[in-house]
Design an enzyme around this catalytic site. Sequence first.
Site, PDB file in Angstrom:
ATOM      1  N   LYS A  24      23.398  35.684  68.209  1.00  0.00           N
ATOM      2  CA  LYS A  24      24.672  35.408  67.539  1.00  0.00           C
ATOM      3  C   LYS A  24      25.658  34.689  68.454  1.00  0.00           C
ATOM      4  CE  LYS A  24      24.431  38.262  63.512  1.00  0.00           C
ATOM      5  NZ  LYS A  24      24.755  39.513  62.826  1.00  0.00           N
TER       6      LYS A  24
ATOM      7  N   ARG B  57      17.924  44.179  64.691  1.00  0.00           N
ATOM      8  CA  ARG B  57      17.431  43.104  63.818  1.00  0.00           C
ATOM      9  C   ARG B  57      17.331  41.860  64.691  1.00  0.00           C
ATOM     10  NH1 ARG B  57      19.581  39.115  60.877  1.00  0.00           N
ATOM     11  NH2 ARG B  57      18.587  38.632  58.881  1.00  0.00           N
TER      12      ARG B  57
HETATM   13  N1  PMM Z   1      23.054  39.328  60.289  1.00  0.00           N
HETATM   14  C1  PMM Z   1      22.633  38.276  59.577  1.00  0.00           C
HETATM   15  C2  PMM Z   1      21.934  38.438  58.368  1.00  0.00           C
HETATM   16  N2  PMM Z   1      21.654  39.674  57.904  1.00  0.00           N
HETATM   17  N3  PMM Z   1      21.755  42.007  58.150  1.00  0.00           N
HETATM   18  C3  PMM Z   1      22.158  43.085  58.831  1.00  0.00           C
HETATM   19  N4  PMM Z   1      21.871  44.319  58.366  1.00  0.00           N
HETATM   20  N5  PMM Z   1      22.860  42.969  59.999  1.00  0.00           N
HETATM   21  C4  PMM Z   1      23.184  41.768  60.524  1.00  0.00           C
HETATM   22  O1  PMM Z   1      23.837  41.728  61.592  1.00  0.00           O
HETATM   23  C5  PMM Z   1      22.777  40.585  59.824  1.00  0.00           C
HETATM   24  C6  PMM Z   1      22.056  40.764  58.617  1.00  0.00           C
HETATM   25  C7  PMM Z   1      22.906  36.898  60.078  1.00  0.00           C
HETATM   26  O2  PMM Z   1      21.934  36.499  60.998  1.00  0.00           O
HETATM   27  P1  PMM Z   1      20.695  35.494  60.658  1.00  0.00           P
HETATM   28  O3  PMM Z   1      21.260  34.259  60.024  1.00  0.00           O
HETATM   29  O4  PMM Z   1      20.052  35.231  61.977  1.00  0.00           O
HETATM   30  O5  PMM Z   1      19.719  36.183  59.736  1.00  0.00           O
END
Ligand code: PMM
Length: 269
Positions: free
Chosen positions: A204, A243
């Site tokens: 991030k 994640r």
């Molecule tokens: N961050 C993203 C997408 N989904 N879900 C949860 N539970 N927590 C998060 O921090 C989160 C998420 C955005 O990141 P990406 O674009 O790399 O998927």
Amino acid sequence: MGILNVTPDSFSDGGEHLSREAAIAHGLRLLAEGADLIDVGGESTRPGAGRAPEATELARVIPVVSALAGSGGVICVDTMRAVVAERAVAAGASVINDVSGGLADPDMLQAVAGLGVGYVAMHWRGHSDVMTSLTHYDDVVGGVVAELGERREAAFAAGIAPANLVLDPGLGFAKTAAQNWELLGHLDRLSALGQPLLIGASRKRFLGELLAVGDELRPPKQRDDATAALTALLAAQGVWGVRTHTVTAQRDAIEVAQRLAGARATTPA
Ligand code: PMM
């Protein structure tokens, strides 16, 4: 939790796994590397993103869930829509990851309760096109604890079993970099909500800012070592899951944290 974004526009891997074949192959790779869950998402939530139409989200996600179901890992689906959750569970998913914690779709909590599956409720204040304007908190830790506590109560009231509920502070979602760090520094206050915690820090922007040289942010794919360092520290604090885009480094970080915790727990002879 390995991330499988089947989207053209996610911030660090958008477009890489958009074809069904590429997505399935990447999911299998994440499982082979040791992911316990695969989080399949068909709608980008990067800052500024608009909504993907429901039909588009379904077309991206459902065939990938069907193909990965039965491959040995737990399939989770990253969606804010009750209809997508229902179709995904019918296709073999057993966890729903809702970045809106039930706020985006008024039918979501009831649907998940009826399905009897796991549910990740993330802290969220509004869709990605407006979230950067929703970062005012008198006290970010207190605010997120209070707002996530409300989502926990709403989930329980809808009939979601406490054993099925995981909470997530939602790093970067209506939070500045400084607010993300403040939350990470006070996870004990989030743990006091009594549910397991999932943390999504992988690649991030706040890590890119930390590692910036002058005005130049460290690019997303060069944030993986910092992600793993954070994973070790989070594992040492007993978070339920991280994640992540890369699995091997996170598994190694967790092994190190757990081995060290074991050594601390033994009394020297
Ligand atoms: N961050 C993203 C997408 N989904 N879900 C949860 N539970 N927590 C998060 O921090 C989160 C998420 C955005 O990141 P990406 O674009 O790399 O998927």
